[in-house]
Design a protein around this motif. Structure first.
Motif, PDB file in Angstrom:
ATOM      1  N   VAL A 149       0.834  -1.195   0.000  1.00  0.00           N
ATOM      2  CA  VAL A 149       0.000   0.000   0.000  1.00  0.00           C
ATOM      3  C   VAL A 149       0.872   1.249   0.000  1.00  0.00           C
ATOM      4  N   THR A 150       1.934   1.100   0.766  1.00  0.00           N
ATOM      5  CA  THR A 150       2.795   2.285   0.892  1.00  0.00           C
ATOM      6  C   THR A 150       3.580   2.539  -0.418  1.00  0.00           C
ATOM      7  N   ASN A 151       3.992   1.460  -0.982  1.00  0.00           N
ATOM      8  CA  ASN A 151       4.895   1.589  -2.181  1.00  0.00           C
ATOM      9  C   ASN A 151       4.260   0.975  -3.431  1.00  0.00           C
ATOM     10  N   TYR A 152       2.935   1.183  -3.552  1.00  0.00           N
ATOM     11  CA  TYR A 152       2.298   0.539  -4.701  1.00  0.00           C
ATOM     12  C   TYR A 152       2.811   1.139  -6.019  1.00  0.00           C
ATOM     13  N   LYS A 153       3.115   2.438  -5.990  1.00  0.00           N
ATOM     14  CA  LYS A 153       3.643   3.043  -7.221  1.00  0.00           C
ATOM     15  C   LYS A 153       4.950   2.386  -7.640  1.00  0.00           C
ATOM     16  N   THR A 154       5.709   2.131  -6.600  1.00  0.00           N
ATOM     17  CA  THR A 154       7.017   1.491  -6.897  1.00  0.00           C
ATOM     18  C   THR A 154       6.813   0.130  -7.490  1.00  0.00           C
ATOM     19  N   PHE A 155       5.800  -0.595  -6.892  1.00  0.00           N
ATOM     20  CA  PHE A 155       5.527  -1.937  -7.421  1.00  0.00           C
ATOM     21  C   PHE A 155       5.021  -1.873  -8.871  1.00  0.00           C
ATOM     22  N   ILE A 156       4.186  -0.867  -9.086  1.00  0.00           N
ATOM     23  CA  ILE A 156       3.680  -0.742 -10.464  1.00  0.00           C
ATOM     24  C   ILE A 156       4.840  -0.447 -11.432  1.00  0.00           C
ATOM     25  N   GLU A 157       5.651   0.489 -11.006  1.00  0.00           N
ATOM     26  CA  GLU A 157       6.802   0.809 -11.851  1.00  0.00           C
ATOM     27  C   GLU A 157       7.705  -0.401 -12.011  1.00  0.00           C
ATOM     28  N   THR A 158       7.844  -1.137 -10.890  1.00  0.00           N
ATOM     29  CA  THR A 158       8.687  -2.350 -10.948  1.00  0.00           C
ATOM     30  C   THR A 158       8.082  -3.354 -11.895  1.00  0.00           C
ATOM     31  N   ALA A 159       6.741  -3.489 -11.815  1.00  0.00           N
ATOM     32  CA  ALA A 159       6.083  -4.438 -12.707  1.00  0.00           C
ATOM     33  C   ALA A 159       6.263  -4.004 -14.156  1.00  0.00           C
ATOM     34  N   ASP A 160       6.069  -2.680 -14.387  1.00  0.00           N
ATOM     35  CA  ASP A 160       6.280  -2.187 -15.756  1.00  0.00           C
ATOM     36  C   ASP A 160       7.735  -2.416 -16.223  1.00  0.00           C
ATOM     37  N   CYS A 161       8.592  -2.151 -15.251  1.00  0.00           N
ATOM     38  CA  CYS A 161      10.010  -2.351 -15.589  1.00  0.00           C
ATOM     39  C   CYS A 161      10.304  -3.811 -15.861  1.00  0.00           C
ATOM     40  N   SER A 162       9.669  -4.673 -15.034  1.00  0.00           N
ATOM     41  CA  SER A 162       9.890  -6.114 -15.232  1.00  0.00           C
ATOM     42  C   SER A 162       9.340  -6.542 -16.584  1.00  0.00           C
ATOM     43  N   ARG A 163       8.126  -6.036 -16.884  1.00  0.00           N
ATOM     44  CA  ARG A 163       7.538  -6.379 -18.177  1.00  0.00           C
ATOM     45  C   ARG A 163       8.421  -5.867 -19.353  1.00  0.00           C
ATOM     46  N   GLU A 164       8.925  -4.658 -19.160  1.00  0.00           N
ATOM     47  CA  GLU A 164       9.798  -4.119 -20.225  1.00  0.00           C
ATOM     48  C   GLU A 164      11.090  -4.926 -20.329  1.00  0.00           C
ATOM     49  N   LEU A 165      11.572  -5.290 -19.103  1.00  0.00           N
ATOM     50  CA  LEU A 165      12.781  -6.119 -19.101  1.00  0.00           C
ATOM     51  C   LEU A 165      12.536  -7.457 -19.780  1.00  0.00           C
ATOM     52  N   PHE A 166      11.365  -7.984 -19.549  1.00  0.00           N
ATOM     53  CA  PHE A 166      11.038  -9.264 -20.163  1.00  0.00           C
ATOM     54  C   PHE A 166      11.029  -9.141 -21.703  1.00  0.00           C
ATOM     55  N   LYS A 167      10.415  -8.010 -22.124  1.00  0.00           N
ATOM     56  CA  LYS A 167      10.414  -7.814 -23.584  1.00  0.00           C
ATOM     57  C   LYS A 167      11.840  -7.649 -24.138  1.00  0.00           C
ATOM     58  N   GLN A 168      12.595  -6.868 -23.377  1.00  0.00           N
ATOM     59  CA  GLN A 168      13.965  -6.627 -23.839  1.00  0.00           C
ATOM     60  C   GLN A 168      14.784  -7.913 -23.828  1.00  0.00           C
ATOM     61  N   PHE A 169      14.504  -8.702 -22.761  1.00  0.00           N
ATOM     62  CA  PHE A 169      15.216  -9.986 -22.707  1.00  0.00           C
ATOM     63  C   PHE A 169      14.827 -10.894 -23.870  1.00  0.00           C
ATOM     64  N   ASN A 170      13.553 -10.806 -24.244  1.00  0.00           N
ATOM     65  CA  ASN A 170      13.125 -11.610 -25.400  1.00  0.00           C
ATOM     66  C   ASN A 170      13.845 -11.140 -26.693  1.00  0.00           C
ATOM     67  N   VAL A 171      13.902  -9.807 -26.804  1.00  0.00           N
ATOM     68  CA  VAL A 171      14.615  -9.253 -27.962  1.00  0.00           C
ATOM     69  C   VAL A 171      16.085  -9.659 -27.941  1.00  0.00           C
ATOM     70  N   ILE A 172      16.637  -9.553 -26.722  1.00  0.00           N
ATOM     71  CA  ILE A 172      18.054  -9.932 -26.591  1.00  0.00           C
ATOM     72  C   ILE A 172      18.243 -11.400 -26.914  1.00  0.00           C
ATOM     73  N   GLU A 173      17.278 -12.189 -26.467  1.00  0.00           N
ATOM     74  CA  GLU A 173      17.388 -13.630 -26.719  1.00  0.00           C
ATOM     75  C   GLU A 173      17.334 -13.919 -28.239  1.00  0.00           C
ATOM     76  N   SER A 174      16.387 -13.210 -28.917  1.00  0.00           N
ATOM     77  CA  SER A 174      16.313 -13.429 -30.383  1.00  0.00           C
ATOM     78  C   SER A 174      17.596 -12.949 -31.080  1.00  0.00           C
ATOM     79  N   LYS A 175      18.079 -11.810 -30.619  1.00  0.00           N
ATOM     80  CA  LYS A 175      19.325 -11.322 -31.211  1.00  0.00           C
ATOM     81  C   LYS A 175      20.508 -12.224 -30.886  1.00  0.00           C
TER      82      LYS A 175
END
Length: 570
Positions: free
Chosen positions: A68-94
């Motif tokens: 509750v206190t750091n939900y923004k951080t979690f959201i940002e973390t989730a977004d970051c994780s999702r972006e990281l996942f995409k980037q990792f997928n791109v990196i994996e394909s490359k």
């Protein structure tokens, strides 16, 4: 696996009969917690589940509070994780593509390494070339230096430079630049050969000829026989150039200059040839003699051709030359001078001059006979008075033309013309043509005799006593004065004693064979019946000897011209 670790695995199986993740076997926290459980007492173990529940509940609350206190951080973390996942997928394909391209990359790297090594080698060579640039520039400029030597006439330096270039090429035949330099030097070599041969076609002194032939020998382009032939060919070009420069406007001048130019230049060429090509047994060409190579064939064949060309030119030009004796003196001197080199060709010129002299005399007598024929057609004896002078006058000078001929101008003019021809013949009278001279005079006198007979047959009907007496004097003057006088003139030019000495016979033998003697009987035979009867005196041997002696007193022959002038005045 150790017993402690085996015990831990069994403990995990007891605690979690439904299974557990395999990574717990290696998790340090799980292992520490199990070790810690092993130290609890039974009461503590019984309380442990409740404690864990409480602790889990507390943790959940803390998590919720944290969320509750750091939900923004979690959201940002989730977004970051999702972006990281995409980037990792791109990196994996490359990475997959990278893995595929790695072998090609390795090959390119190998190629680059190879190319870079060759570039490095070239760089080292370039650096070495730069350090040796001065020496390399000197080598590269060798063809240009060779051309400079040739253009400046420094053939000795050019020969040494060419030898140095060939020596370099023999040491390094695998280097292309040396092959290119040798090719350029060879082209300059041919240019030098052309210049040397061109110089041999010019007016050269003996030292210059020796120098040029020495260069040609060092070039080793021609063998020794070829060098001799080439030398004669080039010098012949110079000789022909000098002969062509003689003007042809005046035939006499052309022939005189041809004799002089041929004699001087041909003698110089022979002298140069003898000096350059030494044929001594101990000379440099002794090896050629040991090989049975007759080098003189080249020289004498060439000199024979040159003499033949000169004789052909002499035979062509002498037809239109008036003063043959001058040309004869020059030609005899020419032939005599070549006796020093073993090429005396005077005998080859004798037939040319004898034929020309005989032809000139024959033409002159033919012209005299033609004039006589013209005059005799206009001549008439009708009403012709006896002259004041006797028909036959004795003179103290045996070479004095008979005065009786002054009465009959056809005979006088004929004698004048014949004396002119004999005077020209006297200047150049070869004994070889004595028969032709005598035969020419014999035929002309026989023609006159027949002409007199024709004249008699044509005009005898109109003859008066005086005309008949004049015709008799004409025939007697012809037979008793003209014919013997011409015989004397012939013997002055061709003394019988001299001819007999040459032939090795007696003068009487000459008379019997008719050599230098006119056949008076044959000449007078057509008009013999018109002459008064008389006893013909025989020519004694004493007269023949006196005729030969008269040749020593040549002043008497010189008087022929003076006497013929008197006859011509009539």
């Amino acid at each position: 696996m150790s017993e402690t670790e085996q015990a831990r695995v069994e403990l995990l199986h007891l605690l979690f009969p439904d299974g557990y993740p395999s990574e717990w076997n290696y998790d340090g926290d799980i292992q520490n917690y199990l070790t810690k459980l092993g130290t609890y007492k039974l009461e503590e173990l019984a309380k442990e589940p409740d404690r864990l529940k409480e602790e889990a509940s507390s943790i959940r609350e803390q998590i919720q509070e944290l969320a509750v206190t750091n939900y923004k951080t979690f959201i940002e973390t989730a977004d970051c994780s999702r972006e990281l996942f995409k980037q990792f997928n791109v990196i994996e394909s490359k990475l997959d593509h990278l893995i595929e391209d790695i072998p090609l990359f390795e090959e390119e790297c190998k190629k680059f390494a190879e190319e870079s090594s060759s570039i490095n080698h070239l760089r080292k060579l370039t650096s070495l070339t730069l350090t040796k640039s001065v020496q390399l520039l000197e080598i590269l400029e060798l063809p240009q230096l060779m051309n400079s030597f040739i253009n400046d006439g420094l053939y000795e330096d050019a020969l040494e430079l060419a030898a140095y270039v060939r020596k370099l090429y023999n040491k390094h035949p695998d280097i292309p630049i040396f092959k290119s330099i040798v090719d350029d030097v060879d082209k300059a070599w041919l240019l030098m050969l052309h210049q040397l041969l061109t110089q041999l076609r010019q007016d050269l002194s003996l030292p210059k000829c020796l120098q040029i032939v020495g260069h040609l020998r060092r070039m080793q382009v021609f063998t020794e026989p070829e060098l001799r032939l080439k030398f004669l060919q080039t010098r012949d070009c110079w000789l022909q150039k000098c002969l062509k420069a003689i003007p042809r406007d005046d035939v006499g001048h052309h022939l005189t200059k041809t004799i002089e130019v041929t004699r001087v230049n041909l003698f110089n060429i022979v002298t140069q040839y003898r000096a350059i090509f030494n044929d001594d047994e101990h000379g440099p060409l002794a090896s050629l003699k040991m090989q049975n190579v007759n080098q003189n064939v080249i020289f004498f064949s060439w000199i024979k051709d040159k003499i033949s060309e000169f004789l052909a030119s002499l035979e062509e030009d002498i037809k239109n030359v008036s003063s043959i004796e001058t040309i004869l003196d020059q030609c005899m001197y020419f032939g005599l001078s070549f006796s020093k080199v073993g090429c005396d060709f005077r005998l080859l010129m004798v037939p040319i001059f004898t034929a020309r002299v005989a032809e000139n005399f024959t033409c002159a007598v033919s012209e005299a006979l033609k004039n006589f024929n013209t005059n005799i057609e206009r001549f008439t004896l009708i009403n012709k008075n006896h002259p004041s002078i006797p028909w036959k006058t004795k003179s103290e000078d045996p070479l004095q033309p008979p005065d009786s001929l002054l009465e009959f101008y056809p005979l006088a003019e004929y004698l004048n013309n014949v004396l002119t021809a004999l005077n020209k013949l006297r200047l150049c009278a070869p004994i070889a043509i004595v028969d032709e001279v005598v035969n020419t005079l014999q035929n002309s006198l026989l023609f006159i005799s027949k002409s007199l007979l024709v004249l008699y047959n044509q005009e005898q009907q109109a003859f008066t006593a005086n005309s008949k007496d004049a015709f008799t004097r004409l025939c007697m003057s012809f037979s008793d004065d003209l014919v013997p006088y011409l015989q004397k003139c012939v013997h002055v030019i061709f003394p019988p004693s001299q001819i007999a000495g040459k032939l090795g016979v007696s003068v009487q033998c000459l008379q019997q064979e008719g050599i230098s003697f006119l056949n008076k009987n044959a000449i007078v035979d057509p008009i013999r019946h018109l002459l008064p009867a008389r006893i013909e005196p025989n020519i004694s041997e004493a007269y023949l000897e006196s005729a030969g002696a008269r040749n020593d007193n040549i002043e008497g022959v010189d008087q022929i011209e003076d006497e013929q002038a008197e006859v011509g005045k009539s």
